[in-house]
Scaffold this motif. Structure first.
Motif, PDB file in Angstrom:
ATOM      1  N   SER A 201     -30.541  16.944-118.952  1.00  0.00           N
ATOM      2  CA  SER A 201     -29.552  17.103-117.756  1.00  0.00           C
ATOM      3  C   SER A 201     -30.252  16.914-116.394  1.00  0.00           C
ATOM      4  O   SER A 201     -29.583  16.808-115.353  1.00  0.00           O
ATOM      5  CB  SER A 201     -29.001  18.628-117.631  1.00  0.00           C
ATOM      6  OG  SER A 201     -28.158  19.034-118.691  1.00  0.00           O
ATOM      7  N   GLN A 204     -29.228  14.175-113.955  1.00  0.00           N
ATOM      8  CA  GLN A 204     -27.778  14.548-113.249  1.00  0.00           C
ATOM      9  C   GLN A 204     -28.133  15.643-112.169  1.00  0.00           C
ATOM     10  O   GLN A 204     -27.470  15.320-110.970  1.00  0.00           O
ATOM     11  CB  GLN A 204     -26.824  14.997-114.352  1.00  0.00           C
ATOM     12  CG  GLN A 204     -25.464  15.486-113.713  1.00  0.00           C
ATOM     13  CD  GLN A 204     -24.453  16.288-114.652  1.00  0.00           C
ATOM     14  OE1 GLN A 204     -25.221  16.525-115.887  1.00  0.00           O
ATOM     15  NE2 GLN A 204     -23.435  16.746-114.408  1.00  0.00           N
ATOM     16  N   GLN A 208     -27.264  15.153-108.127  1.00  0.00           N
ATOM     17  CA  GLN A 208     -26.428  16.463-107.673  1.00  0.00           C
ATOM     18  C   GLN A 208     -27.183  17.089-106.188  1.00  0.00           C
ATOM     19  O   GLN A 208     -26.569  17.315-105.166  1.00  0.00           O
ATOM     20  CB  GLN A 208     -25.912  17.298-108.542  1.00  0.00           C
ATOM     21  CG  GLN A 208     -24.926  17.214-109.538  1.00  0.00           C
ATOM     22  CD  GLN A 208     -24.589  18.156-110.444  1.00  0.00           C
ATOM     23  OE1 GLN A 208     -25.476  18.561-111.295  1.00  0.00           O
ATOM     24  NE2 GLN A 208     -23.421  18.545-110.564  1.00  0.00           N
TER      25      GLN A 208
END
Length: 314
Positions: A201, A204, A208
């Protein structure tokens, strides 16, 4: 444009009486009664007729007093105020920006739009990762003053408390005593040291965080005052896009600047002007503080507020 001393004094009086928050036409009898004038109404009427002839004033009705034209505002601001010398290289704290915006808005019934310092330059003291809801963790990036930027990220497949604590510990290693932007670079460079359960993750999350921290930020205070005082048919769209417009118009201009009606993007509203001053951090430009107000607002008093800013900064 050169005015004789008497015409200049009468013109200044018209501007001061018109820009009092009410915006009513100024009659010659009212000028003649001003302290220090020592002239009769007939003399004032003749002077006002000359000022109208050169395009600084106009009469909205046959029997009404005079009001300033756009050219009159431009002349007044250029001739009577040394605007570039007011509040040069102002370096406020963020709390001062917010406090001033609220104060000016309430005192003068105007709208203030302020670009806040880029969040990417904030120095991080510690990081916390909280269990926000079924889908997200909430990251708190906290500075020494206790202020934080709160950013939701999508939970990994294994989102147990143990994994969350490990990730929070790693983020503190990455971000502690770094600016937010430097922390993002370090997240990418140190990805191999992150907890194993977070590897999938991490890309990502970095994206973000980058999107959130790289976004422009602003506050708008007192917009309701404009809609009460000015006849506008559509929303004025005051915010980041408006600040970008002002920055383009006033690029490289330090101190106080004023944008008059024809220079503004409000195509269906011809009663507004903008008083703007840039602010800095360590002499590096950050953004602008803008007062959007009717032309009848207390312009002199607002400019005086910025004079006080300049003196307190020095």
């Amino acid at each position: 444009m050169k005015l004789n001393p008497r015409d200049q004094q009468i013109f200044s009086a018209v501007m001061s009486l018109y820009c009092n928050g009410e915006g009513l036409p100024v009659a010659s009898t009212r000028i003649a009664k001003q302290k220090g004038m020592a002239v009769c109404s007939a003399t004032v009427r003749n002077a006002m007729a000359r000022l109208e002839k050169v395009g600084l004033l106009y009469s909205p009705h046959t029997s009404a007093g005079r009001v300033p034209t756009n050219a009159g505002f431009d002349y007044w601001l250029d001739e009577f105020f040394a605007l570039p010398e007011i509040a040069p290289y102002w370096q406020p704290e963020q709390a001062q920006l917010v406090e001033l915006a609220h104060g000016l808005s309430q005192r003068y019934k105007v709208c203030c739009c302020v670009g806040l310092p880029q969040v990417s330059s904030q120095l991080v003291f510690r990081v916390e990762v909280l269990d926000f809801d079924g889908s997200n963790w909430l990251i708190l990036l906290i500075d020494r003053a206790g202020q934080s930027h709160n950013i939701c990220i999508t939970k990994p497949e294994d989102s147990s408390d143990a994994v969350r604590y490990q990730f929070a510990t790693w983020l503190n290693t990455v971000f502690s005593q770094q600016t937010l932007m430097e922390g993002l670079y370090r997240m990418q460079a140190m990805a191999g040291t992150a907890p194993n359960n977070c590897h999938d993750s991490l890309t990502q999350w970095t994206r973000q965080l980058s999107q959130k921290l790289g976004s422009d930020n602003s506050i708008v205070v007192g917009e309701n005052y404009l809609y009460r005082q000015v006849d506008c048919q559509t929303s004025l769209n005051i915010g980041v896009s408006f600040l970008n417009f002002v920055e383009d118009k006033l690029a490289f201009k330090n101190g106080v600047s004023v944008l008059n009606t024809e220079q503004l993007p409000f195509t269906d509203c011809n009663e507004l002007m903008v008083i703007s001053v840039p602010y800095f951090n360590n002499h590096e430009y950050q953004s602008r503080f803008c007062v959007i107000c009717p032309k009848s607002a207390q312009i002199e008093a607002i400019i005086q507020e910025f004079k006080l800013i300049g003196s307190s900064a020095s």
